[in-house]
Design an enzyme around this catalytic site. Structure first.
Site, PDB file in Angstrom:
ATOM      1  N   ASP A 241      -2.289  -8.139   0.245  1.00 38.71           N
ATOM      2  CA  ASP A 241      -1.036  -8.174  -0.513  1.00 38.71           C
ATOM      3  C   ASP A 241      -0.739  -9.584  -1.008  1.00 38.71           C
ATOM      4  OD1 ASP A 241      -0.444  -5.461  -0.274  1.00 38.71           O
ATOM      5  OD2 ASP A 241       0.613  -5.716   1.610  1.00 38.71           O
TER       6      ASP A 241
ATOM      7  N   HIS B 180      -0.666   0.298   9.634  1.00 33.42           N
ATOM      8  CA  HIS B 180      -1.836   0.810   8.920  1.00 33.42           C
ATOM      9  C   HIS B 180      -2.759   1.512   9.886  1.00 33.42           C
ATOM     10  CE1 HIS B 180      -0.430  -2.703   6.643  1.00 33.42           C
ATOM     11  NE2 HIS B 180      -0.709  -1.968   5.597  1.00 33.42           N
TER      12      HIS B 180
ATOM     13  N   GLY C  83       1.509   5.064   1.584  1.00 28.83           N
ATOM     14  CA  GLY C  83       1.460   5.516   2.977  1.00 28.83           C
ATOM     15  C   GLY C  83       2.589   4.968   3.815  1.00 28.83           C
ATOM     16  N   HIS C  84       3.406   4.071   3.234  1.00 23.30           N
ATOM     17  CA  HIS C  84       4.541   3.490   3.967  1.00 23.30           C
ATOM     18  C   HIS C  84       5.878   4.041   3.471  1.00 23.30           C
ATOM     19  CE1 HIS C  84       1.669   0.753   5.600  1.00 23.30           C
ATOM     20  NE2 HIS C  84       1.490   0.067   4.483  1.00 23.30           N
TER      21      HIS C  84
ATOM     22  N   GLY D  74       0.809  -1.206   0.000  1.00 24.69           N
ATOM     23  CA  GLY D  74       0.000   0.000   0.000  1.00 24.69           C
ATOM     24  C   GLY D  74       0.840   1.253   0.000  1.00 24.69           C
TER      25      GLY D  74
END
Lengths: 329, 329
Positions: A109, A217, A55-56, A53
């Site tokens: 994932d 998350h 945002g990491h 995702g």
């Protein structure tokens, strides 16, 4: 939570565009913009492909380059990349030796990477290593088993160096699976995280609270506690890590302190110093260390500690030259 | 604001201890712990010494090493180092060619570095370069003239490379003063900053506000506005920078986007991409770039843009090899 962005819809895409522009010597867009790739591929080398995702950041794109990844596929915020992104990355970076997919252990994932692998099976040799280093193993809405967190960069660095020296697909898979039981991480959050376009925080913390064993998350962790001193926080996250690792003579400890996005260097170095002292008091002497912001949860405040107990070979691979936007030595 | 710390009194000292432990190959404590120094000095080279308040990490310690600083003196949070710290650094790192002091333009810093220079005058040749790159030049409680902000690392890198190649004190001073009019920065804060042990925020921002032209001590900036899109923010801070720079053919633009401590990589890269686009639309094409967290204000949310227009010689010095905890190429 306020952000530097134009809109939640374009945040990931505009950030990746800036990232590629800032690192155009090493990284390029591939597949018409669907993934990031190493600019100069090395023919005959197994292609190392990761993703997850958005945002990491700087995971995973920050680790593309010589001695690490060949491609990184990024989804929307906290959302898996799609199989077609992963497939495009395989088609463009497999130079004949096959593809190794490095996947963090989240259901979404794993599912999408497996689906891509099935779709690609007729034309690529493919194997997969699933990273599951989170010592805060508890019920999760996102995964079965341990989550993949900051230890991911250890797997990517060691397998990346092995691929660079010419290891084949089977050897890389064996190396990755062998490392897994000697790699653990655990994190703490001091402030939750808000997903853009979703206004509310995914979890909220009171002004005197912290969350131990938090994921990346914004998912809640193992326990919520009153904010403690740094010494106590470090003890709370390092003790479970040590408990789960097979400490032994002859293994080389690698210690990583990773910021979750909203925690500044002054605090990360303080945490590193305390973590190192804690470990040394327990007889574990880090031989290499890394302190910085590598695997984030947007601007969540907090950090994680990763400890890897490396074999002689793994340690040499960790120390091998690397040239990526984030790691370079 | 919650922090990873044991107490406000020990925050800086414990963080520096962790920093030295993490980078013991390059950096060591000097003067019985009063400053940080390059582990291996280069005899006959001018000693480059900087410093300032704590809370700006990784400035300055992160830039100690080959091709950059020889020593860094850190005060308490947002407080100048004392003359005796600076004096100790000069005594320990001057190997015969004298000391160049690189000082950000704040009254307290300038006063203490000048006092140290006077005290040291009998036994050291000393000169000083004052960094004043803030394009948000307005009334300030902390300084006369422009403040020194993230452009400091440009001065430290270029003078560090020049010192490493053997430039003498006078040449370094000339180089530093020549660069000054071609170096400007400007910042924006989305969330204020709280000094530990001083519970209240030094300035507070409403949930829909931002502060344009902010300093790095939580001091207010030029104007408070409603939080805008990233495009608009970038325009508001890049336009004044361009206005103050002598854009011309033959100069090499260096673009830096610097996080203030609480802003994650995803937002910094987005800001970089937009800043670059803005500049290119104005005919300014960056030849080198840097995106990251270099000069902080504890965990303030926001970022700054630095643009330097380098001569051929300065550009070569920027690109020259460097080996420090933060910059390494």
């Amino acid at each position: 939570m306020k952000r530097v962005m134009n809109s939640g819809q374009t945040l990931v895409a505009e950030s990746l565009a800036g990232f590629v522009a800032a690192h155009e010597d090493l990284v390029a867009f591939g597949g018409g913009g669907r993934f990031l790739r190493r600019r100069a591929l090395k023919p005959g080398k197994v292609a190392l492909i990761s993703g997850g995702g958005g945002g990491h950041e700087p995971l995973h794109g920050g680790f593309i380059g010589t001695g690490m990844l060949d491609a990184a596929c990024t989804g929307h915020i906290f959302t898996s990349p799609t199989p077609d992104q992963i497939l495009a990355a395989m088609d463009e970076t497999d130079t004949g030796a096959g593809c190794l997919l490095v996947v963090k252990n989240y259901d979404g994932d794993v599912m999408n990477f497996e689906m891509a692998a099935e779709m690609a099976a007729p034309r690529h040799r493919i194997d997969m290593v699933v990273v599951e280093d989170d010592a805060a193993y508890g019920p999760s809405v996102r995964s079965r088993g341990r989550r993949g967190v900051a230890g991911t960069i250890v797997v990517e660095k060691i397998l990346g160096a092995a691929a660079e020296r010419g290891d084949d697909l089977a050897a890389l898979k064996t190396l990755g699976e062998g490392l897994s039981p000697r790699l653990r991480s655990m994190g703490v959050a001091l402030r939750g995280v808000t997903v853009p376009d979703n206004a509310r925080e995914t979890f909220a913390l009171g002004s005197d609270e912290m969350e131990i064993g938090v994921g990346i998350h914004g998912e809640p962790g193992l326990s919520r506690q009153r904010l403690a001193s740094a010494d106590e926080i470090v003890r709370l996250i390092c003790a479970p890590i040590l408990d789960q690792l097979p400490v032994a003579e002859g293994l080389h400890p690698l210690l990583i302190v990773n910021g979750f996005g909203g925690t500044p260097p002054i605090e990360l170095h303080l945490a590193y110093g305390l973590a190192r002292r804690f470990l040394e008091a327990e007889g574990v002497m880090p031989r290499r260390s890394l302190v910085g912001t590598f695997v984030t949860s947007l601007d969540m405040a907090g950090f994680s500690v990763t400890l890897a107990l490396l074999t002689e070979e793994e340690f040499a691979l960790w120390c091998a030259p690397v040239a990526t936007p984030v790691l370079a030595w």
